[in-house]
Design an enzyme around this catalytic site. Sequence first.
Site, PDB file in Angstrom:
ATOM      1  N   HIS A   1       0.860  -1.186   0.000  1.00 48.30           N
ATOM      2  CA  HIS A   1       0.000   0.000   0.000  1.00 48.30           C
ATOM      3  C   HIS A   1       0.892   1.230   0.000  1.00 48.30           C
ATOM      4  O   HIS A   1       1.917   1.263   0.686  1.00 48.30           O
ATOM      5  CB  HIS A   1      -0.900   0.000   1.249  1.00 48.30           C
ATOM      6  CG  HIS A   1      -2.067   0.937   1.158  1.00 48.30           C
ATOM      7  ND1 HIS A   1      -1.932   2.288   1.394  1.00 48.30           N
ATOM      8  CD2 HIS A   1      -3.372   0.725   0.850  1.00 48.30           C
ATOM      9  CE1 HIS A   1      -3.122   2.861   1.250  1.00 48.30           C
ATOM     10  NE2 HIS A   1      -4.012   1.936   0.919  1.00 48.30           N
TER      11      HIS A   1
ATOM     12  N   ASP B   1      -7.754  -4.144  -0.485  1.00 48.55           N
ATOM     13  CA  ASP B   1      -8.327  -4.254  -1.827  1.00 48.55           C
ATOM     14  C   ASP B   1      -8.289  -5.698  -2.330  1.00 48.55           C
ATOM     15  O   ASP B   1      -9.183  -6.125  -3.073  1.00 48.55           O
ATOM     16  CB  ASP B   1      -7.565  -3.350  -2.798  1.00 48.55           C
ATOM     17  CG  ASP B   1      -7.690  -1.886  -2.425  1.00 48.55           C
ATOM     18  OD1 ASP B   1      -8.821  -1.433  -2.216  1.00 48.55           O
ATOM     19  OD2 ASP B   1      -6.658  -1.209  -2.312  1.00 48.55           O
TER      20      ASP B   1
END
Length: 432
Positions: free
Chosen positions: A308, A367
């Site tokens: 991330h 995600d």
Amino acid sequence: MSDHTVTISDSASGKSVECPVYKGTYGAPVFAIKDVPGELGMFTLDPGFAATASCRSAITYLDGEHGILLHRGYPIEQLAEHSTYLEVCYLLLHGELPTREEFEAYERSVEEVAHVHEHINRFYQGYRYDAHPMSMMVGVLGAMASYHHHNLDIWDPENRELTCRRIIGKMPAIAAKCYRYLQGLPFTYTDPTRHHVENFMQMMFSRPNVEYQADPKAVRALDLMMILHADHEQNASTSTVRLAGSAESSPYAAVAAGAATLWGKAHGGANEAVLHMLYEIGDKKNIEKFVARAKDKDDNFRLMGFGHRVYKNYDPRATIIRQACHDVVDNMASSDEPWLFETAMALEEIALKDEYFIERKLYPNVDFYSGIILKALGIPLSMYTVMFAVSRAAGWIAQWKELMEDPEFRIGRPRQLYVGPEKRDYVPIDQR
């Protein structure tokens, strides 16, 4: 209150300016530069505003280095375990968790304004049968401003509270209509006997003349996913909502602007990219080949859903959602594409054990898991960002409300470093 200053000096002119330093509850201190232009005749250059605090906010704190996410001081881990999405909405908006009586009253008040004006249904008919649902959502959100502009005073606290409830209440209905229009299904209405997320699911998936029964694990997985996406500090879409709101725009237009920003592939499309990657891999027997490609510096292939840009350690939301993802996959893996879930779980196992991923802290992020959950729930890829928008609406409208109540409220007006041509004279077209 500032306890010390930072001195900025111009070596060319010999001038300097004292900038007050402010400390927040957590995070790096900031120094205010509002006096720099007047004293030094200069502005700061900060592409993407990556080193600039655009506001003071008491809503969300994010520490990417240590994997911390707090909403109004509450760790996301505790909210995910004990709370519901609608309760988190209340927390983001009001700063405190509600009592049982406050929550029941709030739930009723959201349900009372959850219906979308019947005329809005005609708005969907103007879209192509294969339109992207995010284009529909952005358009419908903008259109909502025309139905809620009479007597809307953004400076009136009661009007703001009503607007916040309307946004949170109507977003599931708007999203469900996007889905059902593309599926050729009749529109459905809210069901006051169901809680917020289950109601959202019945508006999405119910069929005419058949009583809808939601799978509790599916409801819990979606509720959890929406909690984890509710707010994420001053990201691109939230900053867009604030910037639009600073112009005293309609809050519906500001939220539509946020949704348009979320639609960008670099922002809200990450979980959709995970599924595209899994389809490209095709089968778990191909995983090693694709992992090798990801490790190859000369290959531009990337494994989506790992690491991330903000969380440099691990994504705390991923740890929370992982079990819910496994529960839903185990419960629904009898779909028409069981290989896809098998591939995802095999890829996750490799990423958690492979030294290459561990050393670079490329852990599965939220995600990765949310994309798989949405697939398991039967939601098409084109709807993924719409689902994200429904969740993030809570953060957008809470941030808008905070902006409107900020004593330092002012219209956003970033500066620039002009690098274009010097002044020049116009040349008539026949002389060029």
